[in-house]
Design a protein around this motif. Structure first.
Motif, short mmCIF file in Angstrom:
data_model
loop_
_atom_site.label_atom_id
_atom_site.label_comp_id
_atom_site.label_asym_id
_atom_site.label_seq_id
_atom_site.Cartn_x
_atom_site.Cartn_y
_atom_site.Cartn_z
N PHE A 1 0.84 -1.20 0.00
CA PHE A 1 0.00 0.00 0.00
C PHE A 1 0.88 1.25 0.00
O PHE A 1 1.83 1.34 0.77
N MET A 2 0.55 2.19 -0.86
CA MET A 2 1.16 3.51 -0.83
C MET A 2 0.03 4.52 -0.66
O MET A 2 -0.95 4.47 -1.41
N GLY A 3 0.16 5.40 0.34
CA GLY A 3 -0.90 6.37 0.58
C GLY A 3 -2.23 5.73 0.94
O GLY A 3 -3.29 6.32 0.70
N GLY A 4 -2.19 4.52 1.48
CA GLY A 4 -3.42 3.87 1.94
C GLY A 4 -4.14 3.01 0.92
O GLY A 4 -5.17 2.42 1.25
N ASN A 5 -3.61 2.92 -0.32
CA ASN A 5 -4.25 2.11 -1.36
C ASN A 5 -3.29 1.09 -1.94
O ASN A 5 -2.07 1.31 -1.97
N VAL A 6 -3.83 -0.03 -2.43
CA VAL A 6 -3.01 -1.09 -3.00
C VAL A 6 -2.27 -0.56 -4.24
O VAL A 6 -2.88 -0.07 -5.17
N SER A 7 -0.95 -0.68 -4.19
CA SER A 7 -0.13 -0.25 -5.34
C SER A 7 0.52 -1.44 -6.04
O SER A 7 0.94 -1.34 -7.18
N GLN A 8 0.61 -2.57 -5.33
CA GLN A 8 1.23 -3.76 -5.92
C GLN A 8 0.68 -5.01 -5.25
O GLN A 8 0.43 -5.03 -4.04
N ILE A 9 0.50 -6.06 -6.03
CA ILE A 9 0.05 -7.37 -5.53
C ILE A 9 1.09 -8.39 -5.95
O ILE A 9 1.47 -8.45 -7.12
N SER A 10 1.55 -9.20 -5.00
CA SER A 10 2.62 -10.16 -5.31
C SER A 10 2.32 -11.53 -4.72
O SER A 10 1.61 -11.64 -3.71
N SER A 11 2.85 -12.56 -5.37
CA SER A 11 2.75 -13.93 -4.86
C SER A 11 4.01 -14.25 -4.10
O SER A 11 5.13 -13.90 -4.53
N ASN A 12 3.89 -14.90 -2.96
CA ASN A 12 5.03 -15.19 -2.10
C ASN A 12 4.96 -16.64 -1.60
O ASN A 12 3.93 -17.30 -1.72
N LYS A 13 6.05 -17.06 -1.04
CA LYS A 13 6.13 -18.39 -0.45
C LYS A 13 6.70 -18.25 0.96
O LYS A 13 7.81 -17.74 1.14
N ILE A 14 5.94 -18.65 1.95
CA ILE A 14 6.37 -18.59 3.35
C ILE A 14 6.86 -19.96 3.78
O ILE A 14 6.17 -20.95 3.56
#
Length: 200
Positions: A186-199
């Motif tokens: 989030f930048m400025g309170g809004n979604v700016s990027q969506i990413s896939s991750n592995k925990i």
């Protein structure tokens, strides 16, 4: 502007890495007493975490100082120091969390004595219930943080740096028992990027 975003990204990354660190260090106890803030002789809750105010990355204004944070969260379990691009960061970690707070630990990073970053780390995979991935896919770029929380609930882990329009936040949601996860920046309170991750 790009430099500030870069500093924020580095700070957020450093905090996220420290959140995943070894939690077998000698633990402190939460024995702080405060007349000015709500805290606590009990374990840290989500409300305590949310009460921590971060400073601006532009001029380091605002934000809680170390004494105020200790009054809110109690005595930290450990303290670590790091340096990135000549900037010294002191990070406090709290391992004693209330069972209602579904996280492993809380971290707060200080720059020049002011809280600039904060995060909480996810529990071990076998302690978490994965979120239905179909719900995660309903979130699009531009969605507000408030709407994401309303639709998906509390993130598995979260990192935040700075305040105001330059604030950066990353919320992670586990979507499978194998550790698949989706991260929202989030930048400025809004979604700016969506990413896939592995925990792991």
């Amino acid at each position: 502007m790009k430099k500030l975003v870069s500093i924020a990204t580095i700070s957020l990354l450093a905090l996220t890495i420290s959140a995943c660190g070894n939690s077998n260090d000698k633990k402190g106890s939460n024995n702080s007493s405060s007349s000015s803030k709500v805290v606590n002789n009990s374990k840290v809750t989500m409300n305590h975490y949310q009460a921590i105010k971060l400073s601006s990355m532009m001029d380091n204004s605002g934000g809680d100082n170390e004494k105020t944070v200790k009054n809110i969260l109690g005595k930290p379990s450990r303290v670590t120091t790091s340096e990135t691009n000549g900037k010294k960061m002191v990070t406090y970690t709290w391992d004693k969390l209330n069972t209602s707070f579904k996280a492993k630990n809380v971290n707060v990073g200080f720059n020049d004595g002011k809280a600039m970053t904060k995060s909480y780390a996810n529990l071990d995979l076998n302690q978490m219930k994965p979120l239905d991935q179909s719900k995660v896919k309903t979130i699009k770029s531009g969605t507000s943080y408030k709407d994401v929380i309303s639709k998906l609930g509390t993130p598995s882990s979260e990192s935040e740096a700075g305040s105001g329009n330059m604030a950066m936040k990353e919320a992670m949601y586990i979507t499978s028992t194998k550790g698949d996860a989706t991260g929202f920046t989030f930048m400025g309170g809004n979604v700016s990027q969506i990413s896939s991750n592995k925990i792991k």
